[in-house]
Design a protein around this motif. Sequence first.
Motif, short mmCIF file in Angstrom:
data_model
loop_
_atom_site.label_atom_id
_atom_site.label_comp_id
_atom_site.label_asym_id
_atom_site.label_seq_id
_atom_site.Cartn_x
_atom_site.Cartn_y
_atom_site.Cartn_z
N SER A 1 0.83 -1.20 0.00
CA SER A 1 0.00 0.00 0.00
C SER A 1 0.87 1.25 0.00
CB SER A 1 -0.95 0.01 1.20
OG SER A 1 -0.23 -0.04 2.40
N ILE B 1 0.79 5.22 1.43
CA ILE B 1 0.14 6.17 2.34
C ILE B 1 0.69 7.57 2.07
CG2 ILE B 1 -0.22 6.82 4.76
CD1 ILE B 1 -1.59 4.23 4.21
N PRO C 1 0.35 10.93 3.88
CA PRO C 1 -0.22 11.58 5.07
C PRO C 1 -0.81 12.97 4.81
CG PRO C 1 1.88 10.57 5.60
CD PRO C 1 1.73 10.49 4.11
N SER D 1 4.73 7.13 2.33
CA SER D 1 5.24 5.83 2.83
C SER D 1 4.76 4.72 1.93
CB SER D 1 4.74 5.55 4.25
OG SER D 1 5.20 6.53 5.14
N HIS E 1 4.35 0.74 1.83
CA HIS E 1 4.35 -0.44 2.70
C HIS E 1 4.44 -1.70 1.84
CE1 HIS E 1 3.40 1.72 6.46
NE2 HIS E 1 2.96 2.61 5.60
N ASP F 1 10.32 -3.19 6.69
CA ASP F 1 9.63 -1.98 7.15
C ASP F 1 9.20 -1.11 5.96
OD1 ASP F 1 8.56 -0.43 9.06
OD2 ASP F 1 10.42 0.18 10.01
N SER F 2 8.35 -0.14 6.27
CA SER F 2 7.89 0.75 5.20
C SER F 2 9.05 1.61 4.71
CB SER F 2 6.76 1.65 5.69
OG SER F 2 7.24 2.50 6.70
N ASP G 1 10.01 5.21 3.68
CA ASP G 1 9.48 6.57 3.88
C ASP G 1 10.30 7.55 3.06
OD1 ASP G 1 7.75 5.42 5.74
OD2 ASP G 1 9.17 5.73 7.37
#
Lengths: 199, 148
Positions: free
Chosen positions: B18, B20, B22, B97, B99, B106-107, B109
């Motif tokens: 996915s 993201i 923010p 980010s 994922h 880990d994601s 970023d």
Amino acid sequence: MRIDEELRLVLPLGDDRFCYHTPITEEVFRANFKILASTRASLFGRGLAYAADVGPQIATLTLVDEGEQLARERHMEGDHGASALLSELKRLTTVLVPTDSGWKHEPVAKSLDEAEWREVESRVVFFTCLYALSERRNQEEAAQAGAGILGGRITSSKSSDLNAFLRAWTEEPTSGEKPTEGASSEADSAGQRQRALAS
Amino acid sequence: MASHPLVTQGTLNRLRASVIVPGFTSLNVSSQYMGKNFVSVEPEGDFALLIETATGAITSPEPYCFMNVTVDLLRTQSLSQSWLTQAETTAVLGDVSIHPDTTAFDSIDISETIIQKVTPGVFDGQDPIVRVNLRGVFYLNNNLWTSA
């Protein structure tokens, strides 16, 4: 009706984490207005007290039930888009997880187990029914009322301001103080909430 | 005879992939909105330089590199239109980010992210992909700052 994309619902998860939900867009509303309207009618049909009391817990079940009923009325299979709408609500929800540099957005699938998400999902469905179907002039009030029932808050904070918003929330006294801007305190009475819902 | 040093290899779950955003959460992308290629991430440039000298090499870590992200969206869903509309408004997204398809990784970023381009694709009824190219800064070698 224009859904205001600047308002966000923030729900505490009981620990240091929060759910951060962006309301559905106008396109999604137009595609799902019938099922949302049916769900709202079902939730609020027994009065505001019933809706405020059990609505957040049964909203997803009601949405799916209404979807299946709408499909049956049209002699069709499926749930009239209920599953697709739930996927969209999941996409529009992130979990704010505390890190050394503030709260970080994480996808629901990573941060919540199925049981936790089902609980949050139902609250988000309830909020969507309340907010998205309100008249534009009442939308902010409806959003505040919905957030109050759910123990959450509405924010228009941009990503950069969100840390300050959450820090202020988590550090403020839990009772006996005046709630901050855009907030509905835990002490809000049921009567106040019902008046806001009725407006 | 020694026993087989078997380590559980794990399972990839592509549905976890996915994106993201923010600052613009209505642009978040989950697997149901992606094409078969899902999302890919590729660094541009080296993480550190190894500079030849007469007798060996000098190391020179980079404080950042660019990260290129490709997301295949479905043209049949309005989310792809939202990305194009976002680019028409502002192509500057800030933090993003990505994922991956496993919890063991880990994601990723990235900061100062831009929408480099949105390619609507071929309208021949056979290719549903709208390709979104993102480019952002991936910070590296943080120890450089403590030893500066």
